[in-house]
Design a protein around this motif. Structure first.
Motif, mmCIF file in Angstrom:
data_model
loop_
_atom_site.group_PDB
_atom_site.id
_atom_site.type_symbol
_atom_site.label_atom_id
_atom_site.label_comp_id
_atom_site.label_asym_id
_atom_site.label_seq_id
_atom_site.Cartn_x
_atom_site.Cartn_y
_atom_site.Cartn_z
ATOM 1 N N ASN A 93 3.549 17.037 -51.231
ATOM 2 C CA ASN A 93 2.634 15.874 -51.123
ATOM 3 C C ASN A 93 2.523 15.395 -49.892
ATOM 4 O OD1 ASN A 93 1.161 13.911 -52.508
ATOM 5 N ND2 ASN A 93 2.495 12.601 -52.327
ATOM 6 N N ASN A 151 0.412 12.178 -48.259
ATOM 7 C CA ASN A 151 1.175 10.593 -48.490
ATOM 8 C C ASN A 151 2.304 11.310 -47.175
ATOM 9 O OD1 ASN A 151 1.079 9.662 -50.568
ATOM 10 N ND2 ASN A 151 2.287 10.793 -52.256
ATOM 11 N N LEU A 182 6.258 10.967 -57.672
ATOM 12 C CA LEU A 182 5.868 10.228 -57.241
ATOM 13 C C LEU A 182 5.173 10.882 -56.019
ATOM 14 C CD1 LEU A 182 5.718 6.150 -57.206
ATOM 15 C CD2 LEU A 182 4.167 7.748 -58.289
ATOM 16 N N ARG A 203 -1.161 12.427 -54.731
ATOM 17 C CA ARG A 203 -1.738 11.855 -55.757
ATOM 18 C C ARG A 203 -3.395 12.142 -56.624
ATOM 19 N NH1 ARG A 203 -2.718 7.288 -50.875
ATOM 20 N NH2 ARG A 203 -0.473 6.790 -50.622
ATOM 21 N N SER A 204 -4.249 12.960 -56.131
ATOM 22 C CA SER A 204 -5.253 13.919 -56.601
ATOM 23 C C SER A 204 -4.969 14.167 -58.060
ATOM 24 C CB SER A 204 -5.469 14.494 -55.845
ATOM 25 O OG SER A 204 -4.730 15.641 -55.949
ATOM 26 N N ARG A 233 -2.541 12.838 -60.368
ATOM 27 C CA ARG A 233 -1.848 11.423 -60.994
ATOM 28 C C ARG A 233 -2.506 10.907 -62.025
ATOM 29 N NH1 ARG A 233 0.524 8.311 -55.900
ATOM 30 N NH2 ARG A 233 2.248 9.476 -55.286
ATOM 31 N N THR A 242 2.533 9.233 -65.204
ATOM 32 C CA THR A 242 2.549 8.162 -64.144
ATOM 33 C C THR A 242 3.000 7.222 -64.322
ATOM 34 O OG1 THR A 242 0.782 9.647 -62.626
ATOM 35 C CG2 THR A 242 1.127 7.486 -62.248
#
Length: 488
Positions: free
Chosen positions: A5, A8, A424, A429-430, A432, A442
């Motif tokens: 990730n 993040n 997470l 994020r792309s 989820r 999610t």
């Protein structure tokens, strides 16, 4: 599927990459970083590196152990399962009948099954996080990946405090057991100290593989003890009122819930268990064996004992039989009371030990060799842990409320909430909210995080309320009191 990730965590650091063994000179083994092999997230093949071809074992916290005096990665999956069973199915099962007495038969069954299923999912996520980051040995390492140095210190301190309190609860239960067996023949402080010393001695072996055989004896011990208890209450017959549902205040109901959470609170040690397995990929086998066994046992013991004892159920559960059977049950249960505490103490000591001898990517020879410094440090850490556990057992001499405080502060996160944070972190994020299934996944893991927060706040309120009521009514003995704690 697990991915790195970077969205993040854009910075490239040891928390973002896997440690790769580069050279070995003198006292230490240096490590450098290599990118994650996205084509093989379960690490079943050879990882891709930027420098040299490496064996998968080189990514591990213990490095290459082929010529080491002390080899840690020696457990097969069934030994890991035995350790997990011994650690989890010990004190937790002893509080289940009183939980059923508090919330009723239906709610008790639903809570045991539901929280057990969630504990299986969160345990699997911990295993996935470990496979993604093989150098993670404890919650402190995971905290560094999630939040840098601050995360490392916060989660590391939380894990140590949690396990020391767990060890304290084992000393406390050992004291109750000895007092009950001997009918309070000696000062209870002596029995608490004896319990701590026995646990200290058995914690001295440096590897979990050396303790795994004791865990088999521990499991047999608790099975035999609860069988004697169930037979005893069955012979005696119905002595209390059984209810399908119960009308309780929030504080009392939630205190009962925290006892069930504690019964599944083995997750805090999972990283360390996986780190000492020959094949970390086999961890799901150990996890499923654990969860099937403990959920089944919790249901059987909770239902059977409560069905006969009813609202007169006490905790620990072994106190629900007559005087003679009670002494026999506690005598048989002593191995599990001790060995489960030993496993927790070992995990705590290993965390501190690794922290001392693995710094900034450097692994000291004292970790894998029989050196005076290594053994003196290990024994010193073990002694400090059990000394603190003894003090805690004497300063906080109450069983259910101690479990409630521990579960609320720590088990709520280590068993549930933090796994949602792991998910997470592993899922960009792309990805989820791309499909309906992914959206539901999610939402599930976000709910797990919120659940952990709710359990912590609600459980603390319930536990503190119970403690205040206990002291107001004079229900607790004074610290370091010689008064008998026997269940007669």
């Amino acid at each position: 599927m697990m991915h790195d990730n970077h969205e993040n965590n854009p910075r490239q650091s040891a928390a973002e990459t896997l440690p790769t063994r580069a050279s070995s000179q003198g006292d230490t083994t240096s490590f450098r970083t290599a990118p994650y092999n996205e084509k093989n997230p379960l690490n079943k093949g050879e990882p891709t590196t930027t420098a040299i071809e490496t064996n998968s074992s080189d990514f591990d916290v213990y490095g290459n152990e082929e010529s080491a005096d002390i080899q840690y990665r020696t457990m097969v999956w069934w030994k890991a399962a035995a350790l997990m069973l011994a650690e989890t199915v010990s004190l937790g099962i002893l509080s289940l009948p009183s939980v059923f007495a508090a919330v009723g038969m239906v709610a008790g069954c639903i809570l045991v099954i539901g929280l057990g299923a969630l504990a299986t999912a969160t345990g699997y996520m911990i295993g996935s996080f470990k496979i993604r980051y093989p150098h993670v040995h404890n919650m402190a390492d995971a905290g560094e990946i999630l939040a840098g140095p601050v995360g490392r210190e916060v989660l590391g301190a939380a894990q140590v405090i949690f396990i020391v309190f767990l060890c304290g609860s084992h000393v406390l239960t050992g004291m109750i057991a000895f007092d009950t067996i001997t009918s309070g023949a000696s000062c209870s402080v002596v029995w608490a100290f004896l319990s701590a010393v026995i646990c200290l001695i058995l914690t001295i072996p440096r590897t979990l593989n050396g303790i795994s055989y004791l865990s088999v004896a521990s499991f047999i011990s608790i099975i035999a003890a609860v069988m004697i208890t169930m037979i005893g209450v069955g012979v005696t017959g119905h002595t209390g009122t059984v209810t399908v549902t119960s009308n309780l205040s929030f504080a009392k109901a939630f205190l009962a819930v925290t006892d069930i959470i504690f019964a599944y609170a083995g997750h805090v040690a999972f990283f360390t268990f996986i780190s000492e397995m020959k094949r970390p990929q086999d961890f799901p086998k150990a996890l499923y064996a654990l969860q099937i066994a403990d959920t089944t046992m919790y249901l059987i013991v909770g239902i059977v004992v409560y069905a006969f004892v009813g609202d007169t159920a006490v905790s620990p559960a072994l106190g629900n039989t007559g005087t003679t059977l009670r002494k026999i049950a506690y005598g048989i249960a002593l191995p599990t009371i001790v060995i489960a505490g030993v496993i927790n103490g070992h995990v705590c000591a290993k965390l501190v030990f690794v922290r001392i001898f693995r710094r900034n990517g450097m692994k000291s020879r004292h970790m894998n060799s029989h050196t005076v410094t290594g053994w003196a440090t290990w024994i010193g850490i073990v002694t400090a842990i059990w000394l603190l556990a003894f003090i805690i057992a004497e300063v906080i001499p109450f069983f259910n409320d101690l479990l409630g405080v521990i579960s609320s502060l720590f088990a709520s996160w280590f068993t549930y909430g933090i796994s949602g944070i792991f998910w997470l972190h592993l899922t960009p994020r792309s990805e989820r909210w791309t499909t309906t299934r992914q959206k539901m996944t999610t939402i599930f893991w976000i709910s797990i995080i919120l659940m952990g927060a709710f359990i912590m706040v609600g459980g603390l309120y319930a536990s503190i309320t119970s403690i205040v009521d206990g002291y107001t009514s004079g229900g607790f003995p004074a610290p370091f009191s010689c008064s008998s704690r026997a269940l007669l």
